[in-house]
Design an enzyme around this catalytic site. Structure first.
Site, PDB file in Angstrom:
ATOM      1  N   CYS A 107      -4.611  -7.037  -6.616  1.00 38.30           N
ATOM      2  CA  CYS A 107      -5.095  -6.537  -5.329  1.00 38.30           C
ATOM      3  C   CYS A 107      -5.070  -5.009  -5.289  1.00 38.30           C
ATOM      4  CB  CYS A 107      -4.282  -7.171  -4.200  1.00 38.30           C
ATOM      5  SG  CYS A 107      -5.097  -7.141  -2.596  1.00 38.30           S
ATOM      6  N   HIS A 108      -4.252  -4.410  -4.425  1.00 36.99           N
ATOM      7  CA  HIS A 108      -4.153  -2.960  -4.320  1.00 36.99           C
ATOM      8  C   HIS A 108      -3.196  -2.356  -5.341  1.00 36.99           C
ATOM      9  CE1 HIS A 108      -5.936  -3.818  -0.360  1.00 36.99           C
ATOM     10  NE2 HIS A 108      -6.340  -2.564  -0.356  1.00 36.99           N
ATOM     11  N   GLY A 109      -2.543  -3.176  -6.153  1.00 35.67           N
ATOM     12  CA  GLY A 109      -1.594  -2.675  -7.151  1.00 35.67           C
ATOM     13  C   GLY A 109      -2.225  -1.717  -8.139  1.00 35.67           C
TER      14      GLY A 109
END
Length: 179
Positions: A107-109
């Site tokens: 995801c936003h990692g």
């Protein structure tokens, strides 16, 4: 210490982490015989997830070194936006990449990897919301449930977690096989 003796995997944690993207990997790692270590800015502090579920860190990442771990998993949520501003987080991420150990983000990692400047030339995915950030950092972005490129594993969202963790475990197991 020989890398084959390592069973510890670092997982970054900070307030506003995505619960499923932290807890699912943690439990899958435990089931597979690995030791997940939740690493936040402070040791033994409780961090609140996006939906209010708490996670207590095992250690401060300021006290940890890449050499003591087999890999790194970076959950999404809004935590990566906070963590990518911390030099120690970026340094750890770079060291995992330089050592060719697992660096997995969902995801936003991927924001952390982009800020650490380790994505150039890597094929990867993420939530579409950070696609431009990854592309501008040099990544070859694709919209697929899981992408494995060398030691990097990436996925888009919680629905991809089974494939994400399957790929992470494959990379981890291949790194501890006898040479």
């Amino acid at each position: 210490m020989d890398v084959r003796d390592l069973r510890r995997v670092m997982i970054f944690v900070e307030d506003l982490y995505e619960e499923m993207e932290l807890w699912y990997p943690k439990y899958r790692l435990e089931e597979a015989g690995f030791e997940p270590v939740l690493a936040g800015p402070e040791a033994r502090r409780t961090y609140q997830g996006k939906h209010g579920y708490p996670a207590r860190s095992d250690a401060s990442f300021y006290d940890l070194e890449e050499r003591d771990f087999l890999g790194l998993i970076i959950p999404g949520g809004f935590a990566p936006d906070k963590l990518r501003r911390i030099p120690k987080v970026l340094d750890l991420t770079r060291k995992f990449m330089q050592a060719r150990k697992l660096v997995a983000h969902i995801c936003h990692g991927g924001w952390i990897c982009a800020s650490a400047e380790v994505v150039s030339g890597f094929r990867m995915t993420s939530t579409p919301g950070i696609k431009d950030d990854l592309v501008h950092a040099g990544a070859l972005w694709v919209d697929e449930p899981v992408v494995v490129d060398r030691n990097m594993v990436s996925s888009r969202r919680p629905d991809d977690l089974p494939l994400f963790m399957g790929a992470c475990l494959e990379v981890l197991e291949s790194s501890i096989l006898p040479f």
